[in-house]
Structure formats: C-alpha cells, structure tokens
Design a protein around this motif. Structure first.
Motif, PDB file in Angstrom:
ATOM      1  N   GLU A 124     -44.575 -25.157  56.189  1.00 27.09           N
ATOM      2  CA  GLU A 124     -45.397 -26.319  55.840  1.00 27.09           C
ATOM      3  C   GLU A 124     -44.615 -27.629  55.846  1.00 27.09           C
ATOM      4  N   ARG A 125     -43.361 -27.514  55.492  1.00 26.11           N
ATOM      5  CA  ARG A 125     -42.547 -28.735  55.418  1.00 26.11           C
ATOM      6  C   ARG A 125     -42.223 -29.279  56.795  1.00 26.11           C
ATOM      7  N   TYR A 126     -42.382 -28.446  57.783  1.00 28.53           N
ATOM      8  CA  TYR A 126     -42.100 -28.893  59.150  1.00 28.53           C
ATOM      9  C   TYR A 126     -43.374 -29.490  59.719  1.00 28.53           C
ATOM     10  N   ILE A 127     -43.378 -30.828  59.847  1.00 25.96           N
ATOM     11  CA  ILE A 127     -44.607 -31.530  60.211  1.00 25.96           C
ATOM     12  C   ILE A 127     -44.770 -31.607  61.726  1.00 25.96           C
TER      13      ILE A 127
ATOM     14  N   GLU B 114     -32.004 -31.347  69.849  1.00 26.08           N
ATOM     15  CA  GLU B 114     -31.170 -32.526  69.631  1.00 26.08           C
ATOM     16  C   GLU B 114     -30.973 -32.747  68.140  1.00 26.08           C
ATOM     17  N   SER B 115     -30.019 -33.597  67.817  1.00 25.09           N
ATOM     18  CA  SER B 115     -29.757 -33.924  66.421  1.00 25.09           C
ATOM     19  C   SER B 115     -31.018 -34.509  65.777  1.00 25.09           C
ATOM     20  N   GLY B 116     -31.301 -34.063  64.571  1.00 22.63           N
ATOM     21  CA  GLY B 116     -32.423 -34.624  63.828  1.00 22.63           C
ATOM     22  C   GLY B 116     -33.778 -34.062  64.192  1.00 22.63           C
ATOM     23  N   THR B 117     -33.831 -33.003  64.962  1.00 23.95           N
ATOM     24  CA  THR B 117     -35.141 -32.450  65.344  1.00 23.95           C
ATOM     25  C   THR B 117     -35.660 -31.456  64.309  1.00 23.95           C
ATOM     26  N   GLY B 118     -34.858 -31.163  63.292  1.00 26.63           N
ATOM     27  CA  GLY B 118     -35.373 -30.302  62.213  1.00 26.63           C
ATOM     28  C   GLY B 118     -34.923 -28.860  62.325  1.00 26.63           C
ATOM     29  N   LYS B 119     -33.735 -28.618  62.888  1.00 23.60           N
ATOM     30  CA  LYS B 119     -33.264 -27.233  63.083  1.00 23.60           C
ATOM     31  C   LYS B 119     -33.105 -26.518  61.742  1.00 23.60           C
ATOM     32  N   GLU B 120     -32.566 -27.266  60.766  1.00 30.13           N
ATOM     33  CA  GLU B 120     -32.335 -26.626  59.484  1.00 30.13           C
ATOM     34  C   GLU B 120     -33.667 -26.272  58.809  1.00 30.13           C
ATOM     35  N   LEU B 121     -34.610 -27.180  58.949  1.00 26.16           N
ATOM     36  CA  LEU B 121     -35.938 -26.928  58.364  1.00 26.16           C
ATOM     37  C   LEU B 121     -36.548 -25.653  58.921  1.00 26.16           C
ATOM     38  N   VAL B 122     -36.409 -25.495  60.253  1.00 24.82           N
ATOM     39  CA  VAL B 122     -36.987 -24.314  60.890  1.00 24.82           C
ATOM     40  C   VAL B 122     -36.255 -23.054  60.423  1.00 24.82           C
TER      41      VAL B 122
ATOM     42  N   LEU C 242     -25.854 -20.286  60.342  1.00 23.12           N
ATOM     43  CA  LEU C 242     -24.612 -20.817  60.903  1.00 23.12           C
ATOM     44  C   LEU C 242     -24.966 -22.072  61.694  1.00 23.12           C
ATOM     45  N   ASP C 243     -24.878 -23.220  61.003  1.00 26.21           N
ATOM     46  CA  ASP C 243     -25.267 -24.492  61.616  1.00 26.21           C
ATOM     47  C   ASP C 243     -24.105 -25.001  62.460  1.00 26.21           C
ATOM     48  N   GLU C 244     -24.442 -25.769  63.472  1.00 21.30           N
ATOM     49  CA  GLU C 244     -23.434 -26.364  64.349  1.00 21.30           C
ATOM     50  C   GLU C 244     -22.496 -25.303  64.904  1.00 21.30           C
TER      51      GLU C 244
ATOM     52  N   THR D  11     -27.563 -25.175  67.015  1.00 21.35           N
ATOM     53  CA  THR D  11     -26.630 -26.139  67.616  1.00 21.35           C
ATOM     54  C   THR D  11     -27.410 -27.184  68.396  1.00 21.35           C
ATOM     55  N   ASN D  12     -26.807 -28.354  68.553  1.00 19.84           N
ATOM     56  CA  ASN D  12     -27.406 -29.360  69.432  1.00 19.84           C
ATOM     57  C   ASN D  12     -26.592 -29.474  70.710  1.00 19.84           C
ATOM     58  N   ARG D  13     -25.616 -28.547  70.833  1.00 22.28           N
ATOM     59  CA  ARG D  13     -24.756 -28.592  72.017  1.00 22.28           C
ATOM     60  C   ARG D  13     -25.354 -27.727  73.129  1.00 22.28           C
TER      61      ARG D  13
ATOM     62  N   LEU E 127     -48.512 -38.709  62.309  1.00 23.55           N
ATOM     63  CA  LEU E 127     -48.515 -37.716  61.236  1.00 23.55           C
ATOM     64  C   LEU E 127     -47.201 -37.763  60.464  1.00 23.55           C
ATOM     65  N   LEU E 128     -46.107 -37.796  61.212  1.00 23.73           N
ATOM     66  CA  LEU E 128     -44.781 -37.836  60.583  1.00 23.73           C
ATOM     67  C   LEU E 128     -44.609 -39.122  59.771  1.00 23.73           C
ATOM     68  N   THR E 129     -45.078 -40.257  60.369  1.00 22.91           N
ATOM     69  CA  THR E 129     -44.915 -41.553  59.706  1.00 22.91           C
ATOM     70  C   THR E 129     -45.658 -41.548  58.365  1.00 22.91           C
TER      71      THR E 129
ATOM     72  N   ASN F 136     -34.182 -38.818  66.665  1.00 23.28           N
ATOM     73  CA  ASN F 136     -35.349 -37.977  66.382  1.00 23.28           C
ATOM     74  C   ASN F 136     -35.944 -38.188  64.987  1.00 23.28           C
ATOM     75  N   VAL F 137     -36.437 -37.100  64.375  1.00 24.18           N
ATOM     76  CA  VAL F 137     -37.181 -37.246  63.125  1.00 24.18           C
ATOM     77  C   VAL F 137     -36.291 -37.833  62.019  1.00 24.18           C
ATOM     78  N   ARG F 138     -35.004 -37.436  62.067  1.00 21.21           N
ATOM     79  CA  ARG F 138     -34.118 -37.972  61.022  1.00 21.21           C
ATOM     80  C   ARG F 138     -34.073 -39.500  61.098  1.00 21.21           C
TER      81      ARG F 138
HETATM   82  N1  ATP Z   1     -40.876 -31.777  61.888  1.00 21.53           N
HETATM   83  C1  ATP Z   1     -40.340 -32.317  60.788  1.00 21.53           C
HETATM   84  N2  ATP Z   1     -41.126 -32.517  59.733  1.00 21.53           N
HETATM   85  C2  ATP Z   1     -40.628 -33.067  58.624  1.00 21.53           C
HETATM   86  N3  ATP Z   1     -39.364 -33.411  58.489  1.00 21.53           N
HETATM   87  C3  ATP Z   1     -38.538 -33.210  59.507  1.00 21.53           C
HETATM   88  C4  ATP Z   1     -39.000 -32.640  60.704  1.00 21.53           C
HETATM   89  N4  ATP Z   1     -37.969 -32.540  61.585  1.00 21.53           N
HETATM   90  C5  ATP Z   1     -36.914 -33.063  60.943  1.00 21.53           C
HETATM   91  N5  ATP Z   1     -37.258 -33.448  59.712  1.00 21.53           N
HETATM   92  C6  ATP Z   1     -36.400 -34.086  58.749  1.00 21.53           C
HETATM   93  O1  ATP Z   1     -35.384 -34.704  59.503  1.00 21.53           O
HETATM   94  C7  ATP Z   1     -34.135 -34.529  58.879  1.00 21.53           C
HETATM   95  C8  ATP Z   1     -33.212 -33.872  59.835  1.00 21.53           C
HETATM   96  O2  ATP Z   1     -33.616 -32.574  59.984  1.00 21.53           O
HETATM   97  P1  ATP Z   1     -32.564 -31.389  60.173  1.00 21.53           P
HETATM   98  O3  ATP Z   1     -31.374 -31.603  59.349  1.00 21.53           O
HETATM   99  O4  ATP Z   1     -33.294 -30.161  60.045  1.00 21.53           O
HETATM  100  O5  ATP Z   1     -32.203 -31.669  61.691  1.00 21.53           O
HETATM  101  P2  ATP Z   1     -31.175 -30.965  62.581  1.00 21.53           P
HETATM  102  O6  ATP Z   1     -31.933 -30.583  63.811  1.00 21.53           O
HETATM  103  O7  ATP Z   1     -30.497 -29.923  61.833  1.00 21.53           O
HETATM  104  O8  ATP Z   1     -30.175 -32.093  63.011  1.00 21.53           O
HETATM  105  P3  ATP Z   1     -28.600 -32.046  63.242  1.00 21.53           P
HETATM  106  O9  ATP Z   1     -28.426 -31.399  64.582  1.00 21.53           O
HETATM  107  O10 ATP Z   1     -28.241 -33.470  63.255  1.00 21.53           O
HETATM  108  O11 ATP Z   1     -28.076 -31.255  62.126  1.00 21.53           O
HETATM  109  C9  ATP Z   1     -34.350 -33.744  57.633  1.00 21.53           C
HETATM  110  O12 ATP Z   1     -34.430 -34.592  56.520  1.00 21.53           O
HETATM  111  C10 ATP Z   1     -35.676 -33.096  57.849  1.00 21.53           C
HETATM  112  O13 ATP Z   1     -36.372 -32.959  56.650  1.00 21.53           O
END
Ligand code: ATP
Ligand code: MG
Length: 672
Positions: free
Chosen positions: A363-366, A394-402, A463-465, A505-507, A545-547, A581-583
């Motif tokens: 749910e947190r992944y919008i 890519e960086s900031g796309t929400g990998k950790e959230l997923v 295992l991030d990055e 990874t974003n590599r 939606l994200l905004t 990206n989203v970040r």
């Molecule tokens: N789809 C999304 N919905 C809501 N928040 C998101 C979404 N994608 C990313 N975010 C938010 O963006 C930020 C970055 O997300 P996250 O750390 O998961 O990215 P990442 O892909 O791991 O990036 P990096 O490669 O830089 O680590 C977090 O605060 C996360 O909550």
C-alpha cells in the motif's frame, strides 16, 4: 510228418498250475527220449509248443474237455501216445524227485509273474476273500508311500486308507476309473473282484499316479485362463491391435482396431499386408525385424493414426508383427483445444493478477499506471515463494519499499526484515557485519557479535546496493547463499540459518559481469526473480497521485495546511525528467512545503531548475546552429509557456514576467 491225437482231461480240478507244470515236465522228458517237440491245442486255441506253464494255465482247461496233442518226426506217434496217456491220467506225483521238478517249474514260473508285477509302472494290490493283501507291487508301495513288506499279509484297510477293495470283495462289483488321493499322489484306480467258479475270491486294484498329468492339466487350465484374460484385455483396450503372421496374413484384430480403421472384421482378417499395404510399416517390420515407433499415417477418411509396430520373435526368428494403433485425430484436436485453453488460462491469470488487489503490504508503494500494477502483481507473486528476488531500478524508484512490501506480504512477515547497505559499509567490515564475529576475532572485537544473517533468521535479509560489494565479499556471500550456512569471523562452528534473500541495485549488473567486476555465479544466484522498477519519467501518469500523496504526508509532517497544487505547477512536474525519481519528487515537495505560505503549491514555489529546464529544453528544440531573429525565440518561448500553463497568469509566473507583458506579446505574435 505230423501226428496228432486227442485226449480227454479227467483230472478233477482241470489243468491248474501244478498240472500244467507236470505237463511241461512230461514234455521235456519226451523230448529227451524221442527228440520231438510236443504241441497242444484246444477247441478254442491254436497249436502251440508245450514249453511254459502259463500259456497252458491260461487255457483254463476243465475236467472233461478235449485237447489235441501233436508232434512231428520219426517217433512222433510214440511220443504223442505217451503224452495222451499222461494227459488222461490223474496227475498224481509219485516220487520226491518228480515233486522237486514240478516245484522247480512252478517256482520259476511264479518268479516270472512276480517279475511282471515288479516291472509294472502301475500300482497293483491284490487281496484274498478275507481282505488280506497277497500282492503289493513296488509301484503300489511307492505311490502309497509304504514298504511292500509292510503290506503283504495285512488287512487292506489297515494299509491303504480309503480303500474300497474290501467293498469290491463284498459286493463283487468292480469300480472303474475312480480318482483318489493316495499318500501325496493323485491316482486313478480300477478295482475288480477276482471271481472263481462264480465266487468272489478276492479283489485287485490297479492304479496309476496321475499327479504329473494333473499338473499338466492345471498348467493347461492356467494357460487357458491366461489366454482368456489376455483376450479380454485386448478386447477392452482403447488402442487398436493388429497381429500379422510371418507370411503377412492378418490373424488378429481387436474391436478398437476395427473402430479406428472403420472396418468390419471380415474385411480385415485374412487379408495379406503384402497385398493391401505393401509400403506400410507392418511390411517393413516383417522384413527388417526392427521395431518402428511412432509411425504416423493418414487413413483414407482423414483420420490421423500413429502406430507402434513390433516384430514377434520366436527363438530368434520373426514369427509375425504386432501393430498398436492410436487414433490421434482426437488427441490432436484435444492438443489444439488444450493449447488454446492454456493460452486463455494464462491470459486470465495475468488479468486476475493485475485486477487482484495487490497485497496490503504494498500500500505504501504509490502508483496506478499499468507498469506499476504489473510490477506489484509480480511482487505479490514473488512474495508467495521463497525464491531470491533481485530488484532493479534507478536511484529513488522505491526499491527498498518494494523489498519491504515483499517481506510483509510473505509468510515470513512475522519474522525480521533486516536491511544491509552493502555500499555504505567498508568492505573490511562487511563480512563481520553480515556473518558476525567471535570475541577477539580481530582488534576491536571485544565481544561476540551476531551478523545480519543470523538476525534475519526466519525472516528476510535485504542486501541493498549489492552492486557495490567487492569481489572478495562476493565469494563469501555466494558460499553462504549456496550452503545456507556460514562461519562467524574468527569462529569455528558453522551457523545455519533460514533466511529469504532480496537484493537490490541501481547498477547495470550485466555490464559489471561482462567487465568481471561482478561474479556471474553470484549474479545468477541472485537473479531468480528479477523485478524492474520503472523510472518516474516513464510513468508520468502516476505523478499527480504521488504529488497528492506527498503533499498530504509532508504537510502533516511540517504542521501545515497545504491543500494541493495548481494545475500549472503539476504540469511542470509532469514535464520534468526526474533524474532522482520519486525520492526527488518527495524532496522537492518537502522543501516547497517547508518554505511556502500558501494553500496551493504553484509554479512560483518551484525551484527554477525545474521550471527553467522545461523552457530551456523547449527552446533547444530550435534547430541547433541556426541563428534566428530574436523575435522568433521570444514567440516560441511565450507559446511554450502558454501551452504548458494554460493562462497568462501562470505563464507570467513561469517566465518571471508581468501578466501584462505576457499578454501583450501573446497578442503581438498572434498566440491568443
Ligand atoms: N512508488 C512510491 N510510492 C511512495 N513512495 C515512494 C515510491 N517510490 C519511492 N518512494 C519514496 O522514495 C524514497 C526513495 O525510495 P527508496 O529508498 O525505496 O528508493 P531506492 O530505489 O532504494 O533508491 P536508491 O537506489 O537511491 O537506494 C523513499 O522515501 C520512498 O518512500
Ligand atoms: Mg535504496
């Protein structure tokens, strides 16, 4: 010269054994004296030489019966005369010498009878009128399982269980071919009474061990039963079966065969495959003796059949072929149906996954764009397995959230979710970070420390990055992943853990594998379920939606009452490329909210690098190198700003000009 003369037997009891013996004895004496051989005949028998007593006894000559004595030679007449006188005499024995000779003869002849009995394969038991056994031959003893000497002189019912000789003795009626068990043998017995002068004097049993015959009978029954069973099987199988003889004649077909070839048995049986299908597989196999498997053919009516044809080998020679035929028209139809059905099912499954509410954990992944729905469907599916997931994006796309979402959607949700940033930890420390260390393992290791893997037991390790990990560490990680166990640094005992692995990874890992900075074996081990998170610029439709989500979340955090964003500002967001990206979106919104004092976020609140980039980018759309009159540029810039913002007001804010200037220039360039 033959001389013959008749004699009448006057002896009271006729010619019994002793008398016969005496006659033989006399004949031998006569031969000694007259050198002529004596012959005898009765009205019932032919002429025979008097030699042994049995043939004479067999004639059963009775008192008053006439016999003919004959001889040949010079002294025949005298010899015959002597014999006639003898035959008509009273057969008394006069001297002990005569007696001995007669006894000797009797003995020799009796011995011959015993020899006959002993040589018989059939069992023979004779009883007298008192049911006492007088004869029990070796075959009888063997069949009954006793010793001959144990039988002679005993009552028959004491020796032969279930005997009926005593009954035959009593009734005088024979019993023919009765079956009975004797000892361990199955026997067939003939019992006959011995009737002499109309009186029953005893009984005879002649029997044969038919166990072997019986066994053969059973074998025959079994073979018959087997044959019937086989027949039944052949008749009821769905496959068509056709048997062809060595000469090519069709000798058997089952009902299925007839059904498949759509024929009646009389149209098929007896035909010769060399005539009806000389090019067919059955002929080939008859000739080569080699099996032909899966040979396809099309019948005249269009049915497709597949046949397996095998030679029937008897003692290394082909004695025919058997062909097993399947109608695959049905199978093919089914196959076609099946493939359409499975394609449909696959499509429906995909659709279902898309429409199915993704797990709450996500749910947190919008996002509601098609690509995000597909992604979340995949992630939801991945959560149901324990396979390793590799999240790319890519960086900031929400990998950790997923990654978190997968953990909380999985059956391990109650276990720990442990994140390790492989890029942030110096490689020297990473091993102890992941696997732990024992006290004193290295300088500074003042106490035992559990590694992240141990902490993540029964949960998930993220295992991030992973792309930042050095090659040394990659080897150690690979070993831990393969064996699901590892050693603590400086430790000796092996630690076993149950951990689900998610890496991110974003590599471009493939490129790194090519350049040998990332181990290919580790890459394949991690890349079991790859998930690709699309960059924000590729899912612009999710930006509103994200905004909205971030404005709500971040204004609450900042203690402000921001209500929303103007359509112009949103337009700018949607046009921007979002390298972070989203970040980056989240960060900008947070910064804007912190700094602004209005109800709505509008263009003027936005950092100029975003707005500027858009205008500049559109200006860059002029052909590079060509220099145009200033007004051309001005017209283009005003036109772009108006298109983007939709009003003079917004456009003037974006261009940092007054409302009036923008309106005048728009009119001048005919843009209204
Ligand atoms: N789809 C999304 N919905 C809501 N928040 C998101 C979404 N994608 C990313 N975010 C938010 O963006 C930020 C970055 O997300 P996250 O750390 O998961 O990215 P990442 O892909 O791991 O990036 P990096 O490669 O830089 O680590 C977090 O605060 C996360 O909550
Ligand atoms: Mg991250």
């Amino acid at each position: 010269m033959l001389f013959e003369k008749q004699a009448m037997i006057r002896h009271e009891s006729g010619v019994h054994a002793r008398v016969a013996a005496m006659i033989v004895q006399k004949s031998m004496d006569i031969y000694q004296k007259y050198k002529c051989r004596m012959h005898l005949r009765t009205k019932n028998s032919g002429r025979f030489e008097i030699q042994g007593l049995m043939p004479i006894v067999a004639l059963k000559i009775v008192r008053g019966e006439t016999v003919w004595v004959s001889a040949e030679g010079d002294k025949a007449e005298q010899a015959v005369e002597i014999m006639v006188v003898f035959l008509e005499g009273d057969f008394t024995v006069h001297t002990p010498n005569e007696m001995r000779e007669v006894d000797q003869l009797l003995h020799e002849n009796a011995f011959t009878a015993e020899q006959i009995f002993s040589s018989m394969a059939n069992g023979l038991i004779v009883t007298n009128q008192h049911d006492i056994i007088t004869v029990c031959n070796p075959a009888a003893a063997r069949i009954i399982g006793i010793h001959e000497s144990d039988a002679i002189g005993k009552k028959v019912e004491d020796v032969v269980p279930n005997t009926r000789l005593n009954i035959v003795n009593k009734t005088g009626e024979g019993e023919i071919a009765s079956r009975q068990m004797m000892g361990k043998a199955m026997t067939i017995t003939n019992r006959t009474p011995i009737v002499i002068d109309g009186e029953v004097r005893g009984a005879i049993a002649v029997f044969e061990d038919i166990s072997a015959l019986e066994k053969v009978k059973w074998e025959f029954y079994e073979v018959k039963e087997l044959q019937e069973r086989l027949q039944l099987i052949l008749e009821s199988v769905q496959d068509g079966i056709c048997v062809v003889s060595k000469t090519g004649e069709v000798i058997y077909v089952n009902p299925s065969y007839l059904r498949i070839v759509n024929r009646e048995s009389k149209q098929v049986l007896g035909t010769n495959v060399y005539e009806v299908a000389p090019q067919g597989t059955r002929c080939t196999v008859l000739k080569t003796g080699k099996s032909e498997i899966n040979s396809f053919s099309k019948k005249r009516d269009g049915t497709m059949v597949v046949a397996n044809v095998n030679p029937i080998m008897v003692d290394g020679e082909i004695s025919g072929v058997v062909s097993v035929v399947k109608n695959i028209t049905e199978v093919q139809n089914l196959l076609e149906k099946l493939s359409t059905m499975s394609a449909k099912a696959e499509y429906l499954e995909q659709e279902l996954l898309r429409t199915k509410k993704t797990n709450k954990a996500f749910e947190r992944y919008i996002g509601s764009s098609g690509r995000i729905l597909d992604l979340l469907a995949m992630a939801t599916k991945a959560a149901t397995s324990i396979a390793t997931v590799l999240i790319r994006g890519e960086s900031g796309t929400g990998k950790e959230l997923v990654a978190e979402g997968i953990h909380y959607a999985s059956s391990r949700a109650k276990g720990p979710f442990i994140r390790v940033n492989c890029g942030a930890i110096p490689s020297a420390l990473l091993e102890s970070e992941l696997f732990g260390h024992e006290k004193g393992a290295f300088t500074g290791a003042v106490k035992q420390k559990l590694g992240k893997f141990e902490l993540a037991n029964h949960g998930t390790i993220f295992l991030d990055e992973i792309g930042e990990m050095d090659k040394n560490m990659q080897v150690k990680l690979l070993r831990a992943l393969q064996q699901k166990e590892f050693d603590r640094v400086g430790g000796e005992t092996t630690v076993k853990v149950d951990v689900r692995i998610i890496a991110a990874t974003n590599r471009a890992l493939e490129e790194m594998v090519r350049q040998e900075t990332f181990r290919d074996d580790l890459y394949y081990r991690l890349n079991v379920i790859p998930l690709f998170l699309p960059p924000l610029r590729e899912r612009v439709e999710d930006i509103p939606l994200l905004t909205e989500h971030f404005i709500k979340k971040l204004s609450e955090k900042a203690g402000k009452q921001v209500k929303g964003i103007t359509s112009e500002a949103l337009g700018v967001f949607m046009a921007y490329k979002w390298p972070g990206n989203v970040r980056e979106l989240e960060n900008i919104i947070e910064r804007v909210i912190t700094l602004m004092d209005a109800d709505y976020i509008s263009i003027e609140h936005l950092p100029s690098y975003i707005t500027g980039e858009i205008v500049m980018k559109e200006v860059k759309s002029f052909e590079c190198g060509a220099v145009l009159p200033w007004e051309e540029y001005e017209k283009q810039i005003i036109s772009n700003a108006l298109k983007r913002c939709g009003s003079f007001n917004a456009a003037s804010k974006l261009l940092k000009l007054t409302h009036k200037t923008v309106a005048t220039k728009a009119k001048k360039y005919g843009l209204v």
